[in-house]
Design an enzyme around this catalytic site. Structure first.
Site, mmCIF file in Angstrom:
data_model
loop_
_atom_site.group_PDB
_atom_site.id
_atom_site.type_symbol
_atom_site.label_atom_id
_atom_site.label_comp_id
_atom_site.label_asym_id
_atom_site.label_seq_id
_atom_site.Cartn_x
_atom_site.Cartn_y
_atom_site.Cartn_z
ATOM 1 N N ARG A 187 0.827 -1.201 0.000
ATOM 2 C CA ARG A 187 0.000 0.000 0.000
ATOM 3 C C ARG A 187 0.869 1.262 0.000
ATOM 4 N NH1 ARG A 187 -2.046 0.952 4.275
ATOM 5 N NH2 ARG A 187 -1.160 -0.683 5.585
ATOM 6 N N LYS A 332 -8.336 -2.516 1.603
ATOM 7 C CA LYS A 332 -8.202 -1.612 2.736
ATOM 8 C C LYS A 332 -8.970 -0.307 2.529
ATOM 9 C CE LYS A 332 -5.819 -4.214 5.465
ATOM 10 N NZ LYS A 332 -6.504 -4.819 6.636
ATOM 11 N N HIS A 351 -10.297 -3.899 13.385
ATOM 12 C CA HIS A 351 -9.211 -4.562 12.661
ATOM 13 C C HIS A 351 -8.730 -5.710 13.536
ATOM 14 C CE1 HIS A 351 -4.983 -4.414 10.696
ATOM 15 N NE2 HIS A 351 -5.801 -5.153 9.980
ATOM 16 N N SER A 369 1.494 -6.519 12.681
ATOM 17 C CA SER A 369 2.266 -7.532 11.970
ATOM 18 C C SER A 369 3.340 -8.136 12.874
ATOM 19 C CB SER A 369 2.927 -6.892 10.751
ATOM 20 O OG SER A 369 3.689 -7.825 10.042
ATOM 21 N N LYS A 373 -1.232 -12.729 15.330
ATOM 22 C CA LYS A 373 -2.696 -12.631 15.255
ATOM 23 C C LYS A 373 -3.302 -13.736 14.398
ATOM 24 C CE LYS A 373 -4.696 -9.647 12.554
ATOM 25 N NZ LYS A 373 -5.285 -8.466 11.890
ATOM 26 N N THR A 374 -2.742 -13.943 13.205
ATOM 27 C CA THR A 374 -3.276 -14.973 12.307
ATOM 28 C C THR A 374 -3.071 -16.365 12.888
ATOM 29 O OG1 THR A 374 -2.822 -13.568 10.388
ATOM 30 C CG2 THR A 374 -3.155 -15.911 9.968
ATOM 31 N N ASP A 388 -9.411 -10.794 9.751
ATOM 32 C CA ASP A 388 -8.863 -9.433 9.635
ATOM 33 C C ASP A 388 -9.834 -8.294 9.933
ATOM 34 O OD1 ASP A 388 -6.522 -7.877 9.035
ATOM 35 O OD2 ASP A 388 -7.465 -7.289 7.162
ATOM 36 N N ARG A 453 1.693 -12.425 -0.982
ATOM 37 C CA ARG A 453 0.376 -12.643 -0.370
ATOM 38 C C ARG A 453 -0.443 -13.676 -1.132
ATOM 39 N NH1 ARG A 453 -1.436 -9.478 4.314
ATOM 40 N NH2 ARG A 453 0.097 -7.811 4.556
#
Length: 669
Positions: A187, A332, A351, A369, A373-374, A388, A453
């Site tokens: 981004r 996003k 988020h 990051s 979390k994932t 997410d 990704r």
């Protein structure tokens, strides 16, 4: 002498062993024709190769509504009229503001030849239902051509488009579509702009610390015109009509107009996919994205700082993308829109990851990051609601998206089996490197970018909960990878502390310094997603506290970083220990533990957890150098204080009392 399997006979010829009889060939008299016929099987019902190809594809089943009320609503509308209304809507979306009209649009791929061998619509003057031709007034080049619309194509169709027409598109050995996002592989937050007008002036968070960089209405319209003119100049565009938010009461209709099959497939995966029946009544979208990312913005335009511009106009409910092909901008961008629209309905947009136990207990996971979390929200013993983006409504939680966008760098089957297995036909793989012959992906190769990704539908995860909704959360888990090594592995938070650390959004990364020594660097991102929030962080925090208080949810701060010293001295907390902590939170057993209070941050920490060494639960016990521990703790507390100065002057609550409560929940020296 022999030839093949034959044997020489006495006459110098060959005899062959007996095998299955060859098909019988008959001629003439039997069928009244001189053409030879093969009686071994029936012939195809075609006289030309084009006719044969036309038999290969059958038309999709009728898309009439399956419920009676829906059937009644559309009973009076013919298929021809329905398609005309649909194309009229798409033409209106592509309307040029200077010409006050949209282009001539027609359904279908321009490369597919018609029966007469042409690619131009035979129905160019309106005698076919898959066309819309508005009165464009003054003649221009764009008014003389048709824009072909590839509408809500399937993954298989989008694969074909990408492979045929987009350089850098390949099918990998696992069946995924490998693509390239061009020069931008992430981004561009500094090139994101939001229109500041009479409405957003008083609603959005502007100024120091805010991700919202302003632009005026006129500049937005200049960029919109540039994007629309570019899209209309193309022979074909991809149009996706899809939904956001699995909560049917608060669903948002989105339309994405793009120039690449890669972008269309990405959004097919990431948004909620409508059924054919839902498309029947889709109508006018609530929000539209114009992705002209292959075309740059004009750097001489006011507010532009590069050839890239990602522009949001909340009043017009439109987004324009110029100068970047990175698909994550669309995902996003829509998340930012939800951060604006949902709080207006008293719905909290978050988020976060979200999962649910078999007993219906829901947990939210926040983390930047590298915090896990994932990994921690993906649990084989629990259902995945989403990885997410979520909403917390009056009835519970719902996933905003219809897919997952997972990092692929150093991905392995052993570490992330669910993500590994989800990368198959239908998945988009961005910027990965693969073997030129076998097409096997090398996830450790960062030649293109480290930000590789995978985008795939959420149903590719075996334990995904479909529909992606759940009851009110019982636990709110804030994750931090503290490379300073002074935060406890787990702390129980009161409501004020939860708001303070939610607004702070802390983690500490390890970055190289000039002399080559690596040391921790504190990172703060408000609400664990500062780049996407639209309102002041305290507004989201107050909503979170209100919902937690009403539903009796508990806040936790979990450190997945270092223990026994900072990075380079201590060790990373074992993932097995962190999982035991998370399991104890889910089961409710951690609520029953004995607690003591820490200095500086004032955390409540458990004195023991089954299966975890007690000495690591209080960081000071695991540090051999107690003086260094105190100095590092004070240093981190100071960093929190300094970061929070940005938010201290924003008063919320009666007479600013809530702001005072939040500030008091921070570190105290």
């Amino acid at each position: 002498m022999s030839a093949g399997n034959g044997n020489a006979n006495g006459d110098g010829g060959f005899s062959f062993p007996k095998g299955p009889a060859m098909p019988k060939i008959t001629t003439g008299a039997k069928r009244g024709s001189e053409i030879c016929h093969d009686d071994s099987g029936p012939t195809v019902k075609a006289t030309t190769i084009d006719e044969l190809h036309s038999l290969q594809k059958k038309r999709s089943a009728p898309t009439t509504p399956i419920n009676q009320s829906g059937a009644a609503a559309f009973a009076a509308v013919s298929e021809e009229e329905r398609q005309k209304i649909q194309l009229q809507s798409i033409s209106a979306s592509l309307a040029s503001l200077t010409r006050e009209s949209g282009p001539k649009v027609v359904r279908g791929d321009p490369a597919e030849k018609k029966a007469d061998g042409s690619t131009t619509p035979a129905y160019a003057h309106g005698q076919h239902h898959s066309i819309f031709s508005p009165d464009l007034g003054a003649v221009s080049d764009s008014s003389l051509k048709f824009t072909h619309v590839l509408y809500n194509l399937s993954p298989a169709e989008l694969y074909e488009q990408a492979i045929k027409y987009e350089k850098g598109s390949f099918i990998t050995s696992n069946g995924a579509l490998a693509t390239l996002s061009g020069a931008k592989t992430g981004r561009a937050p500094r090139d994101k702009r939001v229109v500041r007008d009479a409405t957003t002036e008083g609603e959005l968070w502007w100024g120091k610390g805010s991700p919202n960089i302003e632009m005026d209405e006129h500049t937005f319209m200049v960029n919109r015109e540039r994007a629309v003119d570019y899209l209309n100049s193309l022979e074909k565009v991809f149009v996706n009509d899809q939904f956001l938010n699995w909560d049917p009461e608060n669903r948002i209709k989105v339309r994405i107009v793009s120039a690449r099959a890669y972008h269309s497939l990405f959004m097919h995966n990431m948004c909620i996919r409508p059924t054919p029946e839902e498309l029947e009544s889709f109508g006018t979208p609530d929000f539209t994205i114009y992705n002209a990312g292959q075309f740059p913005c004009n750097r001489y335009t006011h507010y532009m700082t590069s050839s890239t511009s990602v522009d949001l106009n909340l009043s017009r409910r439109e987004m324009v993308i110029l100068g970047t092909q990175y698909a994550g901008e669309m995902k996003k961008g829509l998340f930012s829109v939800m951060h604006y629209l949902m709080p207006k309905r008293r719905i909290l947009s978050l988020h976060s990851g979200c999962n649910m136990g078999k007993e219906g207990d829901v947990a939210l996971f926040f983390g930047l990051s590298g915090t896990g979390k994932t990994t921690l929200s993906t649990d084989h013993n629990r259902y995945l609601i989403g990885d997410d983006e979520h909403c917390w409504t009056e009835t519970g939680v719902s996933n905003i998206e219809g897919g997952c966008y997972a990092k692929c760098v150093d991905l392995s089957r052993e570490k992330e089996p669910d993500i590994w297995n989800a990368i198959k036909f239908g998945t988009v793989l961005e910027n990965v490197v693969f073997d030129e012959h076998t097409r096997e992906v090398d996830y450790s190769d960062k030649s293109v970018t480290e930000n590789t990704r995978a985008a795939y539908p959420i149903e590719f995860i075996p334990n995904a909960k479909i529909p992606c909704i759940g009851p009110h959360p019982k636990n709110v888990i804030l994750l931090a990878c503290d490379a300073f090594g002074v935060l406890p592995p787990v702390s129980k938070l009161n409501l004020a502390q939860t708001m303070y650390h939610f607004i702070s959004g802390y983690t500490a990364l390890v970055a190289g310094t000039e002399d080559g020594i690596k040391e921790p660097t504190a990172t703060f991102s408000a609400c664990f997603g500062a780049a996407f929030i639209m309102l002041h962080p305290t507004k989201y925090a107050a909503m979170l506290a209100e919902k937690m208080k009403t539903q009796g949810a508990t806040g936790w701060l979990v450190n997945t970083g270092w223990s026994g010293g900072s990075y380079g001295v201590g060790n990373r907390i074992k993932l097995a220990y962190t999982r035991k902590i998370i399991d104890a939170i889910h089961s409710g057993s951690l609520l029953k533990a004995n607690y003591k209070k820490t200095e500086i941050f004032g955390f409540e920490i458990p004195t023991e957890i089954e299966g975890i060494p007690s000495e690591i639960l209080d960081p000071i016990n695991s540090w051999s150098d107690k003086k260094a521990h105190k100095e590092t703790l004070l240093k981190l507390g100071g960093l929190f204080k300094k970061n929070f100065e940005t938010f201290a002057n924003h008063k919320i609550g009666v007479d600013g009392k809530l702001t005072e409560e939040i500030l008091a929940a921070g570190p105290i020296f």
